[in-house]
Design a protein around this motif. Sequence first.
Motif: not given
Length: 73
Positions: A22-26
């Motif tokens: 999983n990749i979460n970006f600001s």
Amino acid sequence: MNELPKDKTIELSTDYQNQRININFSDDLTDDRERGYILSAAFFSYCAAQGLSKDEVSDMVSSYYDEFLDSNA
């Protein structure tokens, strides 16, 4: 004097049950080119820190890129 841009964040987490990362970006990191630049710079920095040669990194990408694309289709 030029001000530095605000720091942005990317958070990676594993999801072994679904075989995903999983990749979460600001919220302020919306430009796909900037996201790609940051992720690729982090990848190459990590490879260099691990002592991998350019040939080893190239072989890794050549060997697994198609497999990655197939698993995300």
